[in-house]
Motif scaffolding. Structure first.
Motif, PDB file in Angstrom:
ATOM      1  N   GLN A   1      10.876   8.924 -28.070  1.00 48.35           N
ATOM      2  CA  GLN A   1      11.112   7.995 -26.962  1.00 48.35           C
ATOM      3  C   GLN A   1      11.632   8.732 -25.744  1.00 48.35           C
ATOM      4  N   LYS A   2      12.525   9.677 -25.954  1.00 53.33           N
ATOM      5  CA  LYS A   2      13.081  10.447 -24.834  1.00 53.33           C
ATOM      6  C   LYS A   2      12.006  11.292 -24.163  1.00 53.33           C
ATOM      7  N   ILE A   3      11.156  11.939 -24.968  1.00 53.66           N
ATOM      8  CA  ILE A   3      10.077  12.765 -24.418  1.00 53.66           C
ATOM      9  C   ILE A   3       9.120  11.916 -23.584  1.00 53.66           C
ATOM     10  N   ILE A   4       8.802  10.728 -24.082  1.00 50.86           N
ATOM     11  CA  ILE A   4       7.914   9.826 -23.348  1.00 50.86           C
ATOM     12  C   ILE A   4       8.510   9.467 -21.998  1.00 50.86           C
ATOM     13  N   LEU A   5       9.809   9.145 -21.992  1.00 50.76           N
ATOM     14  CA  LEU A   5      10.476   8.764 -20.748  1.00 50.76           C
ATOM     15  C   LEU A   5      10.517   9.916 -19.752  1.00 50.76           C
ATOM     16  N   LEU A   6      10.699  11.121 -20.257  1.00 47.63           N
ATOM     17  CA  LEU A   6      10.756  12.280 -19.371  1.00 47.63           C
ATOM     18  C   LEU A   6       9.399  12.600 -18.761  1.00 47.63           C
ATOM     19  N   LEU A   7       8.328  12.205 -19.450  1.00 42.72           N
ATOM     20  CA  LEU A   7       6.985  12.523 -18.967  1.00 42.72           C
ATOM     21  C   LEU A   7       6.408  11.452 -18.057  1.00 42.72           C
ATOM     22  N   ILE A   8       6.792  10.179 -18.280  1.00 41.17           N
ATOM     23  CA  ILE A   8       6.202   9.099 -17.500  1.00 41.17           C
ATOM     24  C   ILE A   8       6.785   9.086 -16.093  1.00 41.17           C
ATOM     25  N   PRO A   9       5.962   9.221 -15.066  1.00 40.96           N
ATOM     26  CA  PRO A   9       6.485   9.158 -13.693  1.00 40.96           C
ATOM     27  C   PRO A   9       6.842   7.721 -13.331  1.00 40.96           C
ATOM     28  N   SER A  10       8.067   7.508 -12.901  1.00 38.38           N
ATOM     29  CA  SER A  10       8.480   6.160 -12.510  1.00 38.38           C
ATOM     30  C   SER A  10       8.008   5.882 -11.088  1.00 38.38           C
ATOM     31  N   GLU A  11       7.559   4.656 -10.860  1.00 32.87           N
ATOM     32  CA  GLU A  11       7.100   4.255  -9.544  1.00 32.87           C
ATOM     33  C   GLU A  11       8.278   3.814  -8.684  1.00 32.87           C
ATOM     34  N   GLU A  12       8.140   4.042  -7.412  1.00 33.81           N
ATOM     35  CA  GLU A  12       9.206   3.697  -6.473  1.00 33.81           C
ATOM     36  C   GLU A  12       9.571   2.221  -6.539  1.00 33.81           C
ATOM     37  N   THR A  13       8.594   1.388  -6.823  1.00 34.49           N
ATOM     38  CA  THR A  13       8.809  -0.062  -6.749  1.00 34.49           C
ATOM     39  C   THR A  13       9.247  -0.684  -8.069  1.00 34.49           C
ATOM     40  N   ASP A  14       9.366   0.098  -9.145  1.00 35.18           N
ATOM     41  CA  ASP A  14       9.655  -0.476 -10.451  1.00 35.18           C
ATOM     42  C   ASP A  14      10.960  -1.273 -10.481  1.00 35.18           C
ATOM     43  N   GLU A  15      11.934  -0.851  -9.701  1.00 32.96           N
ATOM     44  CA  GLU A  15      13.228  -1.526  -9.705  1.00 32.96           C
ATOM     45  C   GLU A  15      13.290  -2.688  -8.713  1.00 32.96           C
ATOM     46  N   ASN A  16      12.211  -2.919  -7.974  1.00 32.74           N
ATOM     47  CA  ASN A  16      12.238  -3.923  -6.903  1.00 32.74           C
ATOM     48  C   ASN A  16      12.104  -5.346  -7.426  1.00 32.74           C
ATOM     49  N   ASP A  17      12.540  -6.291  -6.587  1.00 35.27           N
ATOM     50  CA  ASP A  17      12.191  -7.691  -6.781  1.00 35.27           C
ATOM     51  C   ASP A  17      10.759  -7.889  -6.292  1.00 35.27           C
ATOM     52  N   LEU A  18      10.240  -9.112  -6.352  1.00 33.05           N
ATOM     53  CA  LEU A  18       8.833  -9.296  -6.012  1.00 33.05           C
ATOM     54  C   LEU A  18       8.577 -10.665  -5.399  1.00 33.05           C
ATOM     55  N   ILE A  19       7.426 -10.760  -4.755  1.00 31.37           N
ATOM     56  CA  ILE A  19       6.890 -12.031  -4.287  1.00 31.37           C
ATOM     57  C   ILE A  19       5.685 -12.369  -5.157  1.00 31.37           C
ATOM     58  N   LEU A  20       5.703 -13.548  -5.737  1.00 25.06           N
ATOM     59  CA  LEU A  20       4.600 -14.031  -6.569  1.00 25.06           C
ATOM     60  C   LEU A  20       3.769 -15.011  -5.751  1.00 25.06           C
ATOM     61  N   GLU A  21       2.453 -14.774  -5.673  1.00 19.98           N
ATOM     62  CA  GLU A  21       1.543 -15.673  -4.958  1.00 19.98           C
ATOM     63  C   GLU A  21       0.459 -16.161  -5.904  1.00 19.98           C
ATOM     64  N   LEU A  22       0.259 -17.452  -5.954  1.00 14.23           N
ATOM     65  CA  LEU A  22      -0.793 -18.051  -6.769  1.00 14.23           C
ATOM     66  C   LEU A  22      -1.710 -18.878  -5.880  1.00 14.23           C
ATOM     67  N   THR A  23      -3.024 -18.727  -6.091  1.00 14.54           N
ATOM     68  CA  THR A  23      -4.012 -19.445  -5.289  1.00 14.54           C
ATOM     69  C   THR A  23      -5.129 -19.948  -6.192  1.00 14.54           C
ATOM     70  N   ALA A  24      -5.476 -21.212  -6.054  1.00 13.11           N
ATOM     71  CA  ALA A  24      -6.585 -21.770  -6.829  1.00 13.11           C
ATOM     72  C   ALA A  24      -7.889 -21.122  -6.382  1.00 13.11           C
ATOM     73  N   GLY A  25      -8.781 -20.836  -7.339  1.00 17.53           N
ATOM     74  CA  GLY A  25     -10.044 -20.177  -7.029  1.00 17.53           C
ATOM     75  C   GLY A  25     -11.221 -21.104  -7.225  1.00 17.53           C
ATOM     76  N   VAL A  26     -12.203 -20.662  -7.999  1.00 21.30           N
ATOM     77  CA  VAL A  26     -13.424 -21.423  -8.237  1.00 21.30           C
ATOM     78  C   VAL A  26     -13.149 -22.507  -9.270  1.00 21.30           C
ATOM     79  N   GLY A  27     -13.602 -23.711  -9.000  1.00 21.49           N
ATOM     80  CA  GLY A  27     -13.458 -24.771  -9.992  1.00 21.49           C
ATOM     81  C   GLY A  27     -12.897 -26.073  -9.471  1.00 21.49           C
ATOM     82  N   GLY A  28     -12.664 -26.176  -8.180  1.00 23.80           N
ATOM     83  CA  GLY A  28     -12.227 -27.441  -7.599  1.00 23.80           C
ATOM     84  C   GLY A  28     -10.888 -27.917  -8.122  1.00 23.80           C
ATOM     85  N   GLN A  29     -10.818 -29.221  -8.452  1.00 24.06           N
ATOM     86  CA  GLN A  29      -9.570 -29.814  -8.908  1.00 24.06           C
ATOM     87  C   GLN A  29      -9.068 -29.195 -10.211  1.00 24.06           C
TER      88      GLN A  29
END
Length: 407
Positions: free
Chosen positions: A139-167
């Motif tokens: 587990q430690k080796i995996i963590l040391l190898l995986i590059p963490s993304e700058e945004t991983d610790e961030n909060d987020l905005i969730l957007e949902l939009t209806a697509g094909v299919g009408g009502q």
């Protein structure tokens, strides 16, 4: 601990001197405690974000002849500094400790064939201890190898939009919004609705929300994309199954350091709110629209009665959209590009299918299906299980990429 000490010799002493078994077991317990403290000293510094461990893909990396195994063998070999240019002594130390612990495990496993029953029981207990330490080291080796993304610790905005299919698409979008809201509660995150535009029969045309909590973006970033639903809609009178879509966009929220917006580059407009909302609708200029002049990006909010509150929400959305554009320009990472998440909203550009007649949810990126769709839509353990599987697969891809670059 003497260099010539071997656990095997300790076990042999038990078989030769049965009268000393009790004392020897106490010595073994002391030995295990000392080794535990030694291991904790080597593993004292741990990365910030938790690991995904135990997945078949990651375990496969450590198998004999696998990419990870070959990399670790070369990493701990002679001349490693010159060959790899390794600057992470912690990784090399963990790799050497892993090799030593595996050798120790092989030596103890041979004692399982001994005729002495007490010796075999002691060996079984010691094997369990070694396997736990091996898991921690992997587990430690995996963590040391995986590059963490700058945004991983961030909060987020969730957007949902209806697509094909009408009502039907709008009805499904409303169910998805409720699912993510319940998931935020399940993870003990903060969930704030920024905008919500319902349809005439109780569906949802478009909505956005702010989600904040420990590693919220790292968990939710895999949800971005087109979601497809197959079922007999409530609006269908002839019982035919329909296929509809809706889209999810996950935008990381920047901090003040990540993004600075010049107030002179903004055009702020106010107008009267429209739609359902009470007596204040069409009576006060509470709705706010903000335009970022250099890019033309615009956001608006009319969720609250207060113009000040709506302005704050609109600014939060604007910052997230501009930050997402900035990430897209700076990196080619697929999960940071909003256009990849949304696509054209067509039925074919799906990341996940919700098949109600078959009681099945399938994520097409990792070809994993979960059954019991009603429990999945509750936004609790089944959704969390699927998100965890996506994280593990992403970790697997990241590790293989890192290893191929270093080799």
């Amino acid at each position: 601990m003497p260099r010539n000490f071997r656990i095997k010799d300790c076990f042999r002493s038990v078989s030769l001197f049965p009268a000393c078994l009790s004392a020897m077991m106490q010595s073994l317990l002391l030995l295990r405690s000392a080794r535990c403290l030694w291991t904790r000293g080597a593993l004292l510094r741990t990365p910030r974000r938790p690991a995904s461990s135990g997945s078949p893909q990651l375990e496969e990396l450590f198998s004999g002849g696998g990419a990870m195994r070959n990399f670790l063998e070369r990493l701990t070999g002679p001349g490693v500094q010159a060959h790899f240019g390794v600057k992470e002594p912690e990784l090399a130390m963990a790799a050497r400790k892993l090799r030593e612990k595996e050798q120790e495990l092989q030596e103890i496993e041979r004692l399982l064939e001994d005729e002495n029953e007490d010796l075999r029981k002691l060996a079984e207990n010691e094997i369990i201890s070694c396997q736990k330490e091996l898991t921690k080291l992997k587990q430690k080796i995996i963590l040391l190898l995986i590059p963490s993304e700058e945004t991983d610790e961030n909060d987020l905005i969730l957007e949902l939009t209806a697509g094909v299919g009408g009502q039907e698409a709008m009805l499904f979008t409303a169910e998805m919004f409720d699912m993510y809201q319940r998931y935020a509660t399940y993870k003990k995150w903060h969930f704030e609705i920024l905008e919500y535009f319902p349809s005439e029969i109780g569906g949802l045309r478009h909505a956005s929300a702010s989600i904040g909590g420990p590693e919220a973006y790292r968990h939710m970033k895999f949800e971005g994309g087109v979601h497809r639903v197959q079922r007999v809609p409530k609006t269908e009178k002839q019982g035919r199954m329909h296929t509809s879509t809706m889209t999810v966009a996950i935008l990381p929220q920047p901090t003040e350091i990540n993004l600075v917006i010049n107030p002179k580059e903004l055009r702020i407009e106010t107008k009267r709110a429209s739609g359902a909302g009470g007596q204040h609708v069409n009576t006060t200029d509470s709705a706010v629209r903000i335009v970022h002049l250099p890019t033309g990006v615009a956001t608006e909010c009319q969720q609250e009665r207060s113009q000040i509150k709506n302005k704050e929400m609109a600014m939060k959305k604007l910052r997230a959209k501009l930050y997402s554009m900035l990430l897209e320009e700076e990196t080619n990472k697929r999960y940071s590009a909003r256009k990849i998440q949304i696509g054209t909203k067509g039925r074919s550009e799906k990341i996940r299918t919700y098949h109600f007649p078959q009681n099945r949810v399938t994520d097409h990126r990792i070809s994993k299906s979960l059954y019991d769709i009603q429990s999945f839509m509750l936004g609790e353990y089944l959704l969390d299980e699927l998100i965890q599987s996506l994280k593990e697969y992403a970790d697997y891809e990241s590790i293989t990429e890192v290893i191929s670059e270093r080799c």
